[in-house]
Write a protein that holds these residues in place. Sequence first.
Motif, mmCIF file in Angstrom:
data_model
loop_
_atom_site.group_PDB
_atom_site.id
_atom_site.type_symbol
_atom_site.label_atom_id
_atom_site.label_comp_id
_atom_site.label_asym_id
_atom_site.label_seq_id
_atom_site.Cartn_x
_atom_site.Cartn_y
_atom_site.Cartn_z
ATOM 1 N N UNK A 140 -6.217 -4.012 11.076
ATOM 2 C CA UNK A 140 -6.871 -5.265 11.458
ATOM 3 C C UNK A 140 -7.632 -5.881 10.279
ATOM 4 N N UNK A 141 -7.966 -5.056 9.281
ATOM 5 C CA UNK A 141 -8.705 -5.540 8.114
ATOM 6 C C UNK A 141 -7.792 -5.917 6.952
ATOM 7 N N UNK A 142 -6.487 -5.746 7.137
ATOM 8 C CA UNK A 142 -5.541 -6.034 6.053
ATOM 9 C C UNK A 142 -5.544 -7.517 5.704
ATOM 10 N N UNK A 143 -5.382 -7.786 4.424
ATOM 11 C CA UNK A 143 -5.287 -9.174 3.989
ATOM 12 C C UNK A 143 -3.936 -9.777 4.324
ATOM 13 N N UNK A 170 3.292 9.831 11.181
ATOM 14 C CA UNK A 170 2.424 9.903 12.355
ATOM 15 C C UNK A 170 0.989 9.516 12.020
ATOM 16 N N UNK A 171 0.658 9.356 10.733
ATOM 17 C CA UNK A 171 -0.683 8.906 10.337
ATOM 18 C C UNK A 171 -0.751 7.389 10.218
ATOM 19 N N UNK A 172 0.354 6.710 10.513
ATOM 20 C CA UNK A 172 0.411 5.242 10.415
ATOM 21 C C UNK A 172 0.726 4.663 11.788
ATOM 22 N N UNK A 173 -0.035 3.667 12.202
ATOM 23 C CA UNK A 173 0.236 2.971 13.464
ATOM 24 C C UNK A 173 1.354 1.962 13.202
ATOM 25 N N UNK A 174 2.590 2.452 13.294
ATOM 26 C CA UNK A 174 3.751 1.621 12.948
ATOM 27 C C UNK A 174 3.870 0.422 13.880
ATOM 28 N N UNK A 175 3.574 0.625 15.160
ATOM 29 C CA UNK A 175 3.682 -0.455 16.141
ATOM 30 C C UNK A 175 2.752 -1.615 15.792
ATOM 31 N N UNK A 176 1.480 -1.282 15.525
ATOM 32 C CA UNK A 176 0.517 -2.329 15.170
ATOM 33 C C UNK A 176 0.900 -3.002 13.860
ATOM 34 N N UNK A 177 1.374 -2.215 12.902
ATOM 35 C CA UNK A 177 1.781 -2.782 11.622
ATOM 36 C C UNK A 177 2.872 -3.836 11.822
ATOM 37 N N UNK A 178 3.881 -3.509 12.631
ATOM 38 C CA UNK A 178 4.973 -4.457 12.858
ATOM 39 C C UNK A 178 4.473 -5.713 13.574
ATOM 40 N N UNK A 179 3.543 -5.524 14.500
ATOM 41 C CA UNK A 179 2.992 -6.675 15.210
ATOM 42 C C UNK A 179 2.251 -7.613 14.260
ATOM 43 N N UNK A 180 1.697 -7.056 13.189
ATOM 44 C CA UNK A 180 0.967 -7.860 12.206
ATOM 45 C C UNK A 180 1.875 -8.321 11.061
ATOM 46 N N UNK A 192 0.852 -1.181 0.000
ATOM 47 C CA UNK A 192 0.000 0.000 0.000
ATOM 48 C C UNK A 192 0.890 1.235 0.000
ATOM 49 N N UNK A 193 0.561 2.215 -0.856
ATOM 50 C CA UNK A 193 1.317 3.475 -0.910
ATOM 51 C C UNK A 193 0.379 4.608 -0.500
ATOM 52 N N UNK A 194 0.345 4.932 0.802
ATOM 53 C CA UNK A 194 -0.520 6.015 1.266
ATOM 54 C C UNK A 194 0.225 7.350 1.302
ATOM 55 N N UNK A 195 -0.523 8.415 1.544
ATOM 56 C CA UNK A 195 0.051 9.733 1.800
ATOM 57 C C UNK A 195 -0.379 10.157 3.194
ATOM 58 N N UNK A 196 0.052 11.344 3.614
ATOM 59 C CA UNK A 196 -0.220 11.771 4.988
ATOM 60 C C UNK A 196 -1.704 11.987 5.270
ATOM 61 N N UNK A 197 -2.537 12.078 4.245
ATOM 62 C CA UNK A 197 -3.968 12.253 4.473
ATOM 63 C C UNK A 197 -4.686 10.934 4.740
ATOM 64 N N UNK A 198 -3.985 9.824 4.590
ATOM 65 C CA UNK A 198 -4.584 8.503 4.812
ATOM 66 C C UNK A 198 -4.241 8.010 6.211
ATOM 67 N N UNK A 199 -5.232 7.895 7.065
ATOM 68 C CA UNK A 199 -5.013 7.443 8.440
ATOM 69 C C UNK A 199 -5.002 5.911 8.481
ATOM 70 N N UNK A 200 -3.816 5.357 8.560
ATOM 71 C CA UNK A 200 -3.676 3.896 8.596
ATOM 72 C C UNK A 200 -3.550 3.489 10.061
ATOM 73 N N UNK A 201 -4.691 3.347 10.717
ATOM 74 C CA UNK A 201 -4.699 3.101 12.157
ATOM 75 C C UNK A 201 -4.900 1.618 12.463
ATOM 76 N N UNK A 202 -5.035 1.333 13.747
ATOM 77 C CA UNK A 202 -5.157 -0.047 14.199
ATOM 78 C C UNK A 202 -6.372 -0.735 13.587
ATOM 79 N N UNK A 203 -7.480 0.009 13.491
ATOM 80 C CA UNK A 203 -8.697 -0.574 12.942
ATOM 81 C C UNK A 203 -8.543 -0.979 11.491
#
Length: 315
Positions: free
Chosen positions: A53-56, A70-80, A39-50
């Motif tokens: 959780x829906x990622x394939x 700061x718009x990406x939940x890096x911690x949750x991403x790494x955990x997944x 996924x290639x987001x920009x700063x306007x895309x809030x990639x949060x925990x919720x």
Amino acid sequence: MPEAVEKRMAELFDVELNENDVPMTREALADAMRRADVLVPTLTDQIDQGLLAQAGDNLKLVANYGAGVDHIDVQTARQRGILVSNTPGVSADDTADMAMAMIIAVTRKLPEGIRKMAQGEWKGWAPTASLGRRIAGKRLGILGMGRIGQAVARRANAFGMQVHYHNRKQLHPDIEAEHKATYWESLDQMVSRVDVLSINCPHTPSTFHLMNARRLKLMKPEAVIINTSRGEVIDENALTRMLRAGEIGGAGLDVFEHGHEVNPRLRELDNAVLLPHMGSATVEGRIEMGEKVIINIKTFDDGHRPPDLVVPGML
């Protein structure tokens, strides 16, 4: 993204583009994350925990188009098991140019002059008309002395300003000497003494409202504050009140606390220069950002660590 970047991406990968350039809804982002490998987001895309959780199961990389994450939940991403990359260092000079431009615009009252000419109000030269302030010899305080902060310092030196800075860690003496920069361990003491304050630190939990009402009140009444970093670093309501009351000389803002939803009272002020997040808006910069995104994706696709990998410990 710039056409050249999109074209190169399409040559290298099976790409699905957001053709209409309207920010994707949360539902559209969730759908994309269920189907995509990257996924290639920009700063306007809030990639949060919720959303994460829906990622394939196939999504393994979020290759951000921009330096801030700061718009990406890096911690949750790494955990997944999802890596996050960004594009650092590309926009330092462009953003520093904009910071310097706003320093001049606010201190020399350029918007007032532009308005007078546009509205036909100028009736000729007068010795006390549109008086601004000279920047040579003035103290510039830089909050955040990373790549962009140092680029601002280089420009300020060329204009004859005295450079002061506050940072999480003091820079090496050689770097301080290069930028003729004086370190302040106490942010309170620095902001109370400078004539111009340039915000160049990222938005993190520790920098949220770092320039709060109390700290803003420490500034000189004629001082100017410039923000080309993240809007959340300044308490925007407190700044607006003080600008309206003449307790701060002026402000140049390229970013705002609530994204594009700018405080209406702030828009009405003559001593505030407001720009629509243009700090990195150069053709060259945006293409370089795209090239970094492509390199991160290609390196990952080849089975290697993306060169601009973001890890939670960096934040």
